[in-house]
Enzyme design. Structure first.
Site, mmCIF file in Angstrom:
data_model
loop_
_atom_site.group_PDB
_atom_site.id
_atom_site.type_symbol
_atom_site.label_atom_id
_atom_site.label_comp_id
_atom_site.label_asym_id
_atom_site.label_seq_id
_atom_site.Cartn_x
_atom_site.Cartn_y
_atom_site.Cartn_z
ATOM 1 N N HIS A 126 -1.756 -7.550 62.588
ATOM 2 C CA HIS A 126 -2.730 -6.538 62.179
ATOM 3 C C HIS A 126 -2.760 -6.415 60.661
ATOM 4 O O HIS A 126 -1.754 -6.674 59.988
ATOM 5 C CB HIS A 126 -2.365 -5.165 62.749
ATOM 6 C CG HIS A 126 -2.462 -5.059 64.226
ATOM 7 N ND1 HIS A 126 -3.470 -4.364 64.872
ATOM 8 C CD2 HIS A 126 -1.658 -5.549 65.214
ATOM 9 C CE1 HIS A 126 -3.282 -4.426 66.174
ATOM 10 N NE2 HIS A 126 -2.191 -5.136 66.407
ATOM 11 N N TYR B 141 -0.716 4.950 69.209
ATOM 12 C CA TYR B 141 -0.609 3.548 69.604
ATOM 13 C C TYR B 141 -1.010 3.466 71.075
ATOM 14 O O TYR B 141 -0.209 3.718 71.972
ATOM 15 C CB TYR B 141 0.812 3.035 69.376
ATOM 16 C CG TYR B 141 1.036 1.610 69.832
ATOM 17 C CD1 TYR B 141 0.097 0.614 69.583
ATOM 18 C CD2 TYR B 141 2.198 1.250 70.513
ATOM 19 C CE1 TYR B 141 0.291 -0.689 69.999
ATOM 20 C CE2 TYR B 141 2.420 -0.053 70.931
ATOM 21 C CZ TYR B 141 1.470 -1.015 70.675
ATOM 22 O OH TYR B 141 1.661 -2.313 71.086
ATOM 23 N N ASP C 175 -3.570 2.221 66.069
ATOM 24 C CA ASP C 175 -3.966 1.039 66.816
ATOM 25 C C ASP C 175 -4.461 1.532 68.168
ATOM 26 O O ASP C 175 -3.664 1.839 69.056
ATOM 27 C CB ASP C 175 -2.778 0.090 66.965
ATOM 28 C CG ASP C 175 -3.109 -1.146 67.793
ATOM 29 O OD1 ASP C 175 -4.282 -1.294 68.202
ATOM 30 O OD2 ASP C 175 -2.196 -1.947 68.044
#
Length: 262
Positions: A253, A107, A150
């Protein structure tokens, strides 16, 4: 050992445990990597996921922020984590499958709103994080490895709704795209999604600020599945489950999928 892997910024795993369950029941990936779990590990609903057939769980968490988790139907072992830029943030965790394949779940920091590291400490943090990723993979070139997560950067012009309009917007600025490109080059990483879907606009994130996100379709491809070059040829079947962005009380998302025949 063929398997399907999915990556999804869930934006609170406790708040959206029902959406994770929906995804597991309807799509049944063998491995699901989650980001922005926003929970200490002990409060993540691992028992709930185990009851759904995903008994293997590796995670790093912190209260209210960040957090990464890997849940799996296949046996996995904890392969550790790495802290970046000297901050004890839960932004990375790794797991190893029984066939030796390592999965990195990242992330990357979002970077705030101002694309200037001098004026915006969050943007400076993002660039430093990417630099450390680059240096790590340059020093320890990955083999039999999958990287997902991500990454908070849409690198290609067709990874955003408007290249021109987003050139000065954090997530698509040239300095970020260049930094991510250096990470990719350092590890020899192959972008599996774009290997499978080389042409056309492709998004995995749509802002909550849009009154009608589907109608405006002003998205960005921030979520990625990469593979080291020795196994990239085994990756196929890529998909972004756009419909998940329209589920009740969704994450901003959508999950990204790929299949590997290993």
């Amino acid at each position: 050992m063929p398997f399907t892997i999915a990556t999804w910024n869930i934006n609170s795993v406790r708040l959206r445990a029902g959406l994770v369950e929906k995804l597991l029941r309807e799509q049944a990936p063998d491995i699901l990597c989650l980001q922005e779990c926003k929970s200490p590990v002990e409060k993540m609903p691992a028992d709930h996921f185990a009851a759904l057939g995903y008994p293997h769980f590796v995670a790093r968490g912190q209260k209210g922020y960040n957090g990464v988790a890997i849940l799996s139907r296949l046996p996995i072992e904890d392969a550790g984590h790495r802290e970046f830029t000297g901050r004890p943030e839960a932004r990375h965790v790794a797991a190893r499958l029984s066939n030796g394949v390592v999965i990195h779940n990242f992330y990357v920091p979002a970077g705030g709103d101002i694309p200037d590291p001098e004026a915006n400490g969050k943007f400076a943090h993002k660039l430093d994080f990417l630099t450390e990723m680059r240096d790590w993979f340059r020093a320890e070139r990955p083999e039999r490895t999958i990287l997902v997560g991500d990454l908070n950067i849409a690198p290609r012009e067709d990874d955003v709704w408007s290249h021109k309009d987003l050139l000065n917007v954090v997530s698509h600025t040239p300095v970020e795209v260049e930094a991510l490109g250096k990470v990719q080059e350092a590890g020899g990483w192959v972008d599996i999604t774009r290997k499978d879907i080389p042409d056309g606009r492709l998004y995995s994130w749509w802002s909550y600020r849009a009154r009608d996100w589907a109608a405006s379709d002003r998205g960005r491809r921030l979520d990625h599945i990469w593979a080291s070059p020795d196994i990239a040829g085994a990756g196929h079947g890529s998909m972004i489950l756009k419909e998940a962005r329209g589920w009740e009380k969704p994450s901003d998302h959508a999950p990204v999928f790929a299949r590997f025949d290993l």
